[in-house]
Write an enzyme that holds these catalytic residues in place. Structure first.
Site, short mmCIF file in Angstrom:
data_model
loop_
_atom_site.label_atom_id
_atom_site.label_comp_id
_atom_site.label_asym_id
_atom_site.label_seq_id
_atom_site.Cartn_x
_atom_site.Cartn_y
_atom_site.Cartn_z
N LEU A 56 54.81 39.80 45.88
CA LEU A 56 53.63 39.94 46.72
C LEU A 56 53.16 38.53 47.03
O LEU A 56 53.18 37.66 46.16
CB LEU A 56 52.52 40.70 45.98
CG LEU A 56 52.77 42.18 45.67
CD1 LEU A 56 51.65 42.73 44.79
CD2 LEU A 56 52.90 42.99 46.94
N ASP A 57 52.74 38.29 48.25
CA ASP A 57 52.27 36.96 48.64
C ASP A 57 51.10 36.53 47.76
O ASP A 57 50.38 37.37 47.19
CB ASP A 57 51.81 36.96 50.10
CG ASP A 57 52.96 37.13 51.08
OD1 ASP A 57 54.11 36.91 50.68
OD2 ASP A 57 52.68 37.49 52.23
#
Length: 105
Positions: A54-55
């Site tokens: 996930l960023d």
């Protein structure tokens, strides 16, 4: 800092990743010290293996394998489409009740 563990068995672990953390060291910021993998490893006392990312600015459920075989198996599931990630966004303004964005964000 400890991550909230949402699920754990002998093969896989699901945590809540808050915004501000990279999953692992990245060329985007070599100096970053808020990294999920080493913090989680120290928290549970064993090595973890990422199966997706996930960023940094994104919060949500993050899956980590607890062994290399599970990592490969889950990675294969993502690659062949038998599992997929779903994103939900908080937006400002008005939107129709239900719609799908079918392109990279």
């Amino acid at each position: 800092m400890n991550f909230d563990i949402l699920y754990k068995d002998e093969h896989i672990l699901a945590i809540y990743k808050p915004p501000g953390y990279f999953v692992h060291r990245t060329k985007l910021d070599y100096q970053a010290d808020q990294l999920v993998m080493p913090i989680l490893r120290d928290q549970i006392g064993q090595k973890v293996y990422p199966v997706h990312r996930l960023d940094r600015k994104t919060s949500g459920v993050l899956l980590m394998a607890l062994d290399v075989e599970t990592q490969k198996s889950v990675n294969d599931m993502f690659m062949n489409g038998s599992v997929k990630k779903t994103y939900q966004a908080i937006v400002r303004g008005w939107a129709i009740d239900d719609f799908e964005i079918d392109y990279a964000l």
